[in-house]
Each structure stands twice: as C-alpha cells, then as structure tokens.
Design an enzyme around this catalytic site. Structure first.
Site, PDB file in Angstrom:
ATOM      1  N   GLY A 171       0.828  -1.197   0.000  1.00 66.52           N
ATOM      2  CA  GLY A 171       0.000   0.000   0.000  1.00 66.52           C
ATOM      3  C   GLY A 171       0.862   1.246   0.000  1.00 66.52           C
ATOM      4  CB  CYS A 178       5.355  -4.310   0.383  1.00 69.70           C
ATOM      5  SG  CYS A 178       6.390  -2.847   0.212  1.00 69.70           S
ATOM      6  CE1 TYR A 179       0.865   1.091   5.248  1.00 69.39           C
ATOM      7  CE2 TYR A 179      -0.533  -0.799   5.747  1.00 69.39           C
ATOM      8  CZ  TYR A 179      -0.171   0.523   5.971  1.00 69.39           C
ATOM      9  OH  TYR A 179      -0.839   1.262   6.919  1.00 69.39           O
TER      10      TYR A 179
HETATM   11  N1  LIG Z   1       4.771  -1.068  -1.803  1.00 67.34           N
HETATM   12  C1  LIG Z   1       4.463  -0.886  -0.529  1.00 67.34           C
HETATM   13  O1  LIG Z   1       3.668  -1.592   0.068  1.00 67.34           O
HETATM   14  C2  LIG Z   1       5.100   0.309   0.131  1.00 67.34           C
HETATM   15  C3  LIG Z   1       4.868   0.327   1.610  1.00 67.34           C
HETATM   16  C4  LIG Z   1       5.288   1.643   2.261  1.00 67.34           C
HETATM   17  N2  LIG Z   1       4.445   2.705   1.797  1.00 67.34           N
HETATM   18  C5  LIG Z   1       6.758   1.915   1.927  1.00 67.34           C
HETATM   19  O2  LIG Z   1       7.047   2.856   1.209  1.00 67.34           O
HETATM   20  O3  LIG Z   1       7.612   1.214   2.410  1.00 67.34           O
END
Ligand SMILES: NC(=O)CC[C@H](N)C(=O)O
Ligand SMILES: Nc1ncnc2c1ncn2[C@@H]1O[C@H](COP(=O)(O)OP(=O)(O)OP(=O)(O)O)[C@@H](O)[C@H]1O
Ligand SMILES: O=c1[nH]c(=O)c2[nH+]cn([C@@H]3O[C@H](COP(=O)(O)O)[C@@H](O)[C@H]3O)c2[nH]1
Ligand SMILES: [Mg+2]
Length: 533
Positions: free
Chosen positions: A70, A97-98
């Site tokens: 996210g 990730c997020y």
């Molecule tokens: N792609 C993502 O989930 C990014 C997660 C979070 N916003 C970061 O920049 O680390």
C-alpha cells in the site's frame, strides 16, 4: 450503492462456500489485484476485500489471508490498519511490503522511514532453508518498491530471508504460520514470485486447486437457479459485448425461456451495432433478445453535459430507467413482477468504480457499477462479478460461444458518449462513429484485430486548420487509440506500422466530413486510462 455492496458480498459468500478461498486484504497497492490473479492462475480461488474489512462480518472462513502492499506508511497518522481479529481466524497470514510492515507495527512498532527508497530488482537470499514459503525461490530476482523499512525484528519473529538492502527481506513468526516479505511476489518482475504464492496457498494454507471454469459453470448455474427459484423471470442487460453475452448464455442455460435479454440502443452505439447484435445473439445463440430504441431519451439527457463523470452517471441511470420500464412491460404471465436484472459486470469494473475495496482511489465510475440508481427495484444478478476478462473469455469458449463474439474488443456501455469529448450531440456522435468504423475496418483488413486488445476513435473538441482542394478548412481532430493488455488494468499502446496509420488517417480525413486531422495516442495505462473520459 449500498445494495450493490450487499449483492457483491452475498455472491462472495456463495462462491467461497464451494471453493477454498484466500482472502486478500487490500491496503491500496496498485498491484493488489494481481495477487488475486496469480492465485487463480494456479486454480486457487482468491477474493480481495478492503483492508478495513471487519473480520466478524465475514460470512465465510478463508483458508489463509494475504495483507497487500500500500502507498501509506504504517506509522503515519490515519494510516490504514488491519482488524486484529484476523489473528483469531487462526489461519496462515502473509504480509507483502506494507502488509509485512503492518505485521511489524502490530508486534513492536519498529518501522521507520529508510535512508533511501528501494525500487527495482534485488536478489533474494534465503536464510531459513527449511521455510516452506521459499521452496524453489532462493537466489531469484525479486521486485522491491518501498521507502519504509523494519528497524529490527518484530517481537516473536525470526529472519528467514535477506537481500543486499533489506536485512529483513523475509520474516516469520516463531510459533505460527505468519510470514512477511518486503518484495512483491505478485509482479512478473519477481521471477519466481508465483512459486512463492503457490507455496503459501497450497503448502502452507492447504487450499485445494479446484477453481476451474468447468467447476465455475456448474456452481454458477446452480446458484442462479437457487436465487431465481422455479418460476421467476429475469431480464438481462445485453450489449453484444463479451461479458453480457457470456452472462446471458449462462442465464439461458440456467433458466431457459424465463430469461429476456434486452439491448438498449442509447444513441451512442457503434455503426450497425443493434442489428448485428440481434442477429448474432438471436439467430446464433438462441437468446431471446429485444432491442429498445431509447436514443432520443439518452441524447436529450446528455444535452449540454461535458463532464465525463456526469455523462457516465446519466447513462448508467437512464439504462436502469429503461430496464425498469421493460420489466413492467414484459410482466410474466402469472402476473408476478420481474424481480431480477442480469448484468455482465466484471471484477475490474468493480475495483475501478468503487473505492470500497480498500483505500485505493476511484478512477472512473463504470456505468454499470457506480452509475446505478440507489432506489432501484430490480435485484441484480451478476454471475461474472468475481471474474477477470480472460477468465470470462475462457468461460465463453467452454459455453460454445463463437470465436468472433468471445474475442470482440470491449465496448463501454456509455459508448461513443465518452469518445466524443465535450458535449454529445447527434452530429458529433455521427462523426466519431464513422471514423471508428473506418479505423476498425482497416484493422480487420490488415489482420490485426486479434492482436489488439481494444481499438477505437475519439473525437476531440478542438478545431484545427487544414487545407483541402486549395480551400482552407477549420475542422475537428480524431484521436486513434489501440492498446495491448491482458486485464485492462494496465495497458500499452499498439505499435502500428507507419504505412497503416497513414492509410487510416487519409481515409478518415477524406471520408468523414468535419475532420481535418488525425492523431495517434501513444500513452500507456497508467498514466492514462484506456478511454479518454
Ligand atoms: N509497496 C508498498 O507496500 C510500500 C509500503 C510503504 N508505503 C513503503 O514505502 O515502504
Ligand atoms: N447497450 C446496452 N444495452 C444493454 N445493456 C448494456 C448495454 N451496454 C452495456 N450494458 C450492460 O452493462 C454491462 C457492462 O458493460 P461492458 O461494456 O463492461 O460489458 P459488455 O458490453 O458485456 O462486454 P465488453 O466489455 O466486451 O464490451 C454489460 O455487461 C451489460 O450488462
Ligand atoms: O462498460 C463499461 N462501462 C464504462 O463505464 C466503462 N469505462 C471504461 N470501460 C472499459 O473498461 C476498460 C478500461 O478502461 P479505462 O482504462 O478507460 O478505465 C476499457 O476496455 C474500457 O472501454 C467501460 N466499460
Ligand atoms: Mg460493452
């Protein structure tokens, strides 16, 4: 709008009763829908819901949960967070990730802005060779896209993989099947990402691989029969496009002649469209189709409207008014009212129209989702609401629908109204329609139709100076668009030979009155969308 939400969750509950389902909780990543797609590609059914989904309100139990990436930072004020009841489900969880940062936030809050962003390829080094998540993916290239990072291990977790820039590239709970990864396995740039997702869904969640279109047909026909009952009648919004043709065929298989297909001529259809569709569906597929000419009604309501979203809403609403009138008119013999309306709505229509699937933005209101009336009487049946376009085409082939119908380029319900930029008038529609006809005819003649995912002509509301037969002209501009895509969520423009474009441009300027210039659109999606409005 709220009724639609209910309709969608009922159908998710039904589908999930039959197919083991992985729940993807969407935190708004542009890649979230790809997680669902990848899982379905190896026959595991997956459904995406917003990250704000209350777990106690789920009417079905997932086999596992994936927390998507996210754009937010978990530590920021107002950042979205998962309902902690997700851990009470006692099923495996994978944070991407997020999603991983969220797991870390919940277990010790050790997440912060990194010194630099990491965007692009990295090599995965598996530390815990016995981890079932990484079977067959060690040393592969993975795709990173983040600016935040874990500053230490979350409480109760261990490191299972690293990369040069991410010491916590993979983490796992010491005691439970809960995993986090910093990279995005769902994008094709992660060479073995699909294997990783398969490891999670099949080896860890123990989901069965029974999501096949053959099974879907049986399930869906039974579901339609249960919803509709033994006597009720259904009207269907049928456009001659792939989606509604497949939906209509499914409905016909389920309830036979109790299904009445209705095509609305909204005054912004393609050249000869209504006649062609009547012939193909009626004679070709034995579907009982009535064409209603409501063109004056649509064009009158569109008078003076230039805002694309307003056009879409007007068209969506007018469609429903026409269907409600038709439902009254067709009244079944036993005097009952027609209760149901079939639509060929697909998953991407839903994702792009309503931001209820997580905190991602509404891009544009598809006429058949966000353009519906709040107080509409007919209940919707949308058998394809969970499917992607390529799944629908596969379904169409299994149902015996002819190749040309299954592989038709999509045509949006608001039609030429969103391809005439600015005010929609009969005259403007006629210009756009003729240019489009010539363009598509040339594409077919050049043998390119099946190579292109969608092509059309747009009429721009600007005038440009030209010279024809020694006379100064001052007329409008046609923009040609042709794209290649698999799921219409992302797309690239089609690289025509110059000679082809030259021929089309010359035919359009010569044959279509009111056009002085032709341009070719070379923008991908994103940043553009497929349609101009
Ligand atoms: N792609 C993502 O989930 C990014 C997660 C979070 N916003 C970061 O920049 O680390
Ligand atoms: N002219 C029309 N008459 C009746 N129903 C329509 C018309 N245009 C669109 N619809 C309804 O709106 C739905 C969504 O339109 P959409 O264009 O996404 O699907 P489609 O026309 O069935 O397939 P395709 O995407 O291949 O064009 C259709 O499935 C159909 O139910
Ligand atoms: O039935 C439809 N009603 C709509 O309101 C609508 N808007 C876009 N589209 C089609 O959806 C695909 C993606 O288009 P965009 O990139 O423009 O959103 C492309 O195939 C578009 O033609 C629509 N189809
Ligand atoms: Mg269509």
């Amino acid at each position: 709008m709220s009724e639609n939400k209910a309709a969608s969750s009922t159908s998710v509950a039904e589908v999930s009763k039959v197919f083991d389902t992985i729940l993807v909780l969407d935190f708004g990543s542009q890649y979230s829908h790809l997680i669902t797609r990848r899982l379905r590609e190896f026959n595991v059914y997956a459904e995406m819901l917003p990250c704000t989904q209350k777990i106690s309100e789920l009417t079905w139990k997932p086999k596992g949960v994936i927390l998507s990436g996210g754009p937010y930072s978990v530590y920021a004020e107002g950042a979205p967070h998962v309902d902690h009841d997700v851990f009470k489900l006692d099923v495996p969880i994978l944070g991407i990730c997020y999603g991983m940062q969220e797991l870390a936030w919940i277990n010790g809050k050790n997440v912060a802005r990194g010194e630099k962003r990491e965007y692009g390829p990295a090599t995965l080094h598996v530390v815990d060779k016995s981890s079932p998540l990484f079977e067959g993916v060690d040393n592969s290239i993975v795709w990173m896209s983040h600016g935040d990072k874990l500053n230490g291990l979350p409480t109760g977790f261990k490191t299972i993989a690293t990369s040069n820039n991410s010491p916590y590239c993979g983490i796992a709970s010491e005691t439970k099947p809960i995993y986090g990864i910093q990279f995005h396995p769902e994008v094709t740039h992660s060479a073995k990402g699909k294997i990783l997702l398969k490891n999670f869904a099949i080896n860890i969640c123990k989901a069965s691989q029974n999501w096949t279109m053959e099974n879907f047909i049986d399930t869906e026909i039974n579901r339609i029969r249960t919803i509709v009952g033994p006597t009720a009648e259904v009207i269907g919004a049928v456009s001659g496009g792939v989606d509604s043709t497949v939906a209509a065929k499914l409905m016909k298989e389920a309830i036979g002649n109790r299904f009445h297909a209705i095509m609305v001529d909204n005054g912004v259809l393609r050249m000869n469209e209504a006649e062609n569709v009547k012939k193909n569906l009626g004679e070709g597929l034995g579907i009982n189709l009535t064409v209603i000419d409501a063109s004056e009604e649509f064009l009158t309501k569109l008078k003076g409207v230039t805002d694309p979203e307003k056009k879409r809403k007007i068209i969506g609403n007018t469609f429903i008014h026409v269907f409600e009138r038709e439902a009254e008119r067709i009244k079944p013999k036993d005097g009952d009212e027609i209760e149901f309306l079939l639509q060929g709505t697909l998953y991407p229509d839903v994702i792009e129209s309503i931001s209820f699937k997580g905190p991602s933005q509404t891009i544009k209101t598809h006429h058949n989702v966000g353009g519906l009336l709040d107080n509409m009487k007919l209940k919707l049946i949308e058998p394809l609401r969970e499917l992607f376009k390529d799944e629908v085409r596969h379904l169409g082939e299994l149902l015996g629908i002819p190749h040309d119908l299954v592989w038709r380029h999509p045509f949006p319900g608001p039609g030429i109204a969103i391809r005439v930029l600015g005010e929609v008038t009969k005259e403007q529609v006629a210009i756009a329609r003729k240019a489009d006809y010539i363009y598509i005819e040339e594409i077919v003649n050049a043998g390119l139709y099946d190579k292109i995912s969608q092509a059309f002509a747009c009429l721009l509301p600007v005038k440009s100076v030209g010279v024809m037969g020694d006379q100064r002209t001052y007329e409008q501009v046609i923009a040609l668009r042709a794209i290649e895509t698999t799921d219409f969520m992302t797309a690239d423009w089609f690289p025509f030979e110059h000679g082809f474009l030259k021929k089309v441009a010359s035919r359009i300027v010569n044959e279509v009155d009111g056009v002085a210039r032709v341009t070719y659109d070379i923008t991908s999606k994103p940043p553009a969308t497929v349609e101009w409005e």
